[in-house]
Design a protein around this motif. Sequence first.
Motif, mmCIF file in Angstrom:
data_model
loop_
_atom_site.group_PDB
_atom_site.id
_atom_site.type_symbol
_atom_site.label_atom_id
_atom_site.label_comp_id
_atom_site.label_asym_id
_atom_site.label_seq_id
_atom_site.Cartn_x
_atom_site.Cartn_y
_atom_site.Cartn_z
ATOM 1 N N GLY A 284 0.820 -1.219 0.000
ATOM 2 C CA GLY A 284 0.000 0.000 0.000
ATOM 3 C C GLY A 284 0.851 1.264 0.000
ATOM 4 N N ALA A 285 1.924 1.241 0.784
ATOM 5 C CA ALA A 285 2.815 2.407 0.826
ATOM 6 C C ALA A 285 3.473 2.638 -0.527
ATOM 7 C CB ALA A 285 3.881 2.215 1.904
ATOM 8 N N LEU A 286 3.879 1.568 -1.187
ATOM 9 C CA LEU A 286 4.494 1.706 -2.506
ATOM 10 C C LEU A 286 3.509 2.249 -3.543
ATOM 11 C CD1 LEU A 286 6.677 -1.525 -2.656
ATOM 12 C CD2 LEU A 286 7.452 0.832 -2.366
ATOM 13 N N ILE A 287 2.270 1.866 -3.439
ATOM 14 C CA ILE A 287 1.244 2.347 -4.379
ATOM 15 C C ILE A 287 0.966 3.832 -4.158
ATOM 16 C CG2 ILE A 287 -1.212 2.162 -4.972
ATOM 17 C CD1 ILE A 287 -0.895 -0.894 -4.459
ATOM 18 N N VAL A 288 0.927 4.273 -2.914
ATOM 19 C CA VAL A 288 0.594 5.660 -2.580
ATOM 20 C C VAL A 288 1.816 6.578 -2.712
ATOM 21 C CG1 VAL A 288 -0.172 7.140 -0.679
ATOM 22 C CG2 VAL A 288 -1.293 4.962 -1.092
ATOM 23 N N TRP A 289 3.011 6.050 -2.603
ATOM 24 C CA TRP A 289 4.233 6.857 -2.557
ATOM 25 C C TRP A 289 4.387 7.777 -3.754
ATOM 26 C CZ3 TRP A 289 7.675 8.829 0.463
ATOM 27 C CH2 TRP A 289 8.872 9.310 -0.060
ATOM 28 N N ARG A 290 4.280 7.270 -4.967
ATOM 29 C CA ARG A 290 4.544 8.071 -6.167
ATOM 30 C C ARG A 290 3.568 9.245 -6.320
ATOM 31 N NH1 ARG A 290 7.652 6.678 -10.929
ATOM 32 N NH2 ARG A 290 7.177 8.198 -12.523
ATOM 33 N N PRO A 291 2.242 9.017 -6.212
ATOM 34 C CA PRO A 291 1.336 10.183 -6.303
ATOM 35 C C PRO A 291 1.548 11.194 -5.179
ATOM 36 C CG PRO A 291 0.106 8.138 -6.567
ATOM 37 C CD PRO A 291 1.495 7.759 -6.161
ATOM 38 N N ALA A 292 1.829 10.717 -3.973
ATOM 39 C CA ALA A 292 2.063 11.641 -2.862
ATOM 40 C C ALA A 292 3.325 12.457 -3.106
ATOM 41 C CB ALA A 292 2.174 10.869 -1.548
ATOM 42 N N ARG A 293 4.370 11.804 -3.612
ATOM 43 C CA ARG A 293 5.615 12.518 -3.903
ATOM 44 C C ARG A 293 5.401 13.556 -5.006
ATOM 45 N NH1 ARG A 293 10.790 9.871 -6.677
ATOM 46 N NH2 ARG A 293 11.816 11.800 -7.152
ATOM 47 N N GLN A 294 4.574 13.231 -5.989
ATOM 48 C CA GLN A 294 4.296 14.165 -7.080
ATOM 49 C C GLN A 294 3.584 15.417 -6.563
ATOM 50 O OE1 GLN A 294 5.355 13.799 -10.283
ATOM 51 N NE2 GLN A 294 4.636 15.888 -10.571
ATOM 52 N N VAL A 295 2.642 15.241 -5.656
ATOM 53 C CA VAL A 295 1.931 16.382 -5.077
ATOM 54 C C VAL A 295 2.897 17.269 -4.292
ATOM 55 C CG1 VAL A 295 0.204 17.035 -3.346
ATOM 56 C CG2 VAL A 295 -0.325 15.259 -5.019
ATOM 57 N N VAL A 296 3.754 16.652 -3.494
ATOM 58 C CA VAL A 296 4.735 17.427 -2.716
ATOM 59 C C VAL A 296 5.704 18.149 -3.643
ATOM 60 C CG1 VAL A 296 6.656 17.216 -1.092
ATOM 61 C CG2 VAL A 296 4.531 15.984 -0.663
ATOM 62 N N ASP A 297 6.176 17.464 -4.693
ATOM 63 C CA ASP A 297 7.078 18.104 -5.659
ATOM 64 C C ASP A 297 6.410 19.289 -6.348
ATOM 65 O OD1 ASP A 297 9.177 16.435 -5.101
ATOM 66 O OD2 ASP A 297 8.965 15.215 -6.913
ATOM 67 N N ASP A 298 5.128 19.146 -6.698
ATOM 68 C CA ASP A 298 4.400 20.238 -7.350
ATOM 69 C C ASP A 298 4.284 21.450 -6.431
ATOM 70 O OD1 ASP A 298 4.111 18.667 -9.584
ATOM 71 O OD2 ASP A 298 1.968 18.274 -9.291
ATOM 72 N N LEU A 299 3.985 21.209 -5.162
ATOM 73 C CA LEU A 299 3.881 22.325 -4.206
ATOM 74 C C LEU A 299 5.229 23.006 -4.016
ATOM 75 C CD1 LEU A 299 1.555 20.738 -1.511
ATOM 76 C CD2 LEU A 299 0.969 22.539 -3.143
ATOM 77 N N ARG A 300 6.297 22.215 -3.898
ATOM 78 C CA ARG A 300 7.637 22.778 -3.736
ATOM 79 C C ARG A 300 8.037 23.565 -4.974
ATOM 80 N NH1 ARG A 300 11.640 18.479 -3.622
ATOM 81 N NH2 ARG A 300 10.392 17.668 -1.939
ATOM 82 N N PHE A 301 7.695 23.037 -6.138
ATOM 83 C CA PHE A 301 8.049 23.717 -7.378
ATOM 84 C C PHE A 301 7.308 25.045 -7.508
ATOM 85 C CE2 PHE A 301 7.417 24.421 -11.964
ATOM 86 C CZ PHE A 301 8.737 24.683 -12.282
ATOM 87 N N ASP A 302 6.022 25.072 -7.157
ATOM 88 C CA ASP A 302 5.267 26.329 -7.198
ATOM 89 C C ASP A 302 5.914 27.381 -6.301
ATOM 90 O OD1 ASP A 302 3.366 25.500 -9.013
ATOM 91 O OD2 ASP A 302 1.837 25.041 -7.512
ATOM 92 N N ARG A 303 6.301 26.975 -5.093
ATOM 93 C CA ARG A 303 6.924 27.916 -4.163
ATOM 94 C C ARG A 303 8.276 28.400 -4.684
ATOM 95 N NH1 ARG A 303 8.780 25.448 0.709
ATOM 96 N NH2 ARG A 303 10.741 26.549 0.752
ATOM 97 N N ALA A 304 9.061 27.490 -5.226
ATOM 98 C CA ALA A 304 10.374 27.848 -5.760
ATOM 99 C C ALA A 304 10.248 28.791 -6.951
ATOM 100 C CB ALA A 304 11.143 26.585 -6.161
ATOM 101 N N ARG A 305 9.286 28.513 -7.811
ATOM 102 C CA ARG A 305 9.078 29.355 -8.996
ATOM 103 C C ARG A 305 8.666 30.772 -8.582
ATOM 104 N NH1 ARG A 305 4.970 27.126 -13.412
ATOM 105 N NH2 ARG A 305 3.794 26.946 -11.494
ATOM 106 N N ASP A 306 7.763 30.880 -7.624
ATOM 107 C CA ASP A 306 7.353 32.203 -7.143
ATOM 108 C C ASP A 306 8.525 32.939 -6.498
ATOM 109 O OD1 ASP A 306 4.785 31.724 -8.026
ATOM 110 O OD2 ASP A 306 4.031 31.105 -6.047
ATOM 111 N N GLN A 307 9.310 32.216 -5.702
ATOM 112 C CA GLN A 307 10.490 32.805 -5.066
ATOM 113 C C GLN A 307 11.478 33.336 -6.107
ATOM 114 O OE1 GLN A 307 13.113 30.353 -2.689
ATOM 115 N NE2 GLN A 307 11.697 30.548 -0.962
#
Length: 150
Positions: free
Chosen positions: A17-40
């Motif tokens: 279950g963790a392996l199945i959820v890991w990739r989408p969760a990581r993508q969401v976190v990466d997207d949020l980090r990228f939005d913040r970095a781009r604005d910065q």
Amino acid sequence: MGWVIWAGLLPVCLVAGALIVWRPARQVVDDLRFDRARDQFRLRREWLEARFLGALALADPEEGARWEDARWHDEIVWARDRQTRRLLALIGVHFDPLPFDDDARHATALFEYRKGRWHADGRRLDRVQPDEALLRSPRIEPIVLPQRRA
């Protein structure tokens, strides 16, 4: 005997279950980090360009003087370093031709996002435009921009 089977099956199911959820969760976190970095980056772009020129002038004063007269393009190409997974901002720079030279020169300035901040170390790719850098450098991969949230 039934509890032994469950004791072995439960950890296997949790790991799966963790392996199945890991990739989408990581993508969401990466997207949020990228939005913040781009604005910065957009908020501090002029300061970062000045830091870039200062770092370049310290390493090579002649090259720093050449870059002082360059014209920076407005477009930012977003990428990622394949080895470190750090975000990169690539900006094209255009130089006026030398007195006895027919063509103008261009280069790409590299900015790196590390530990929640953008860094301008004077790293550059000479005679390469940002789009070409994505194609030529095996270490740099393009980033597909996530949809902006309203």
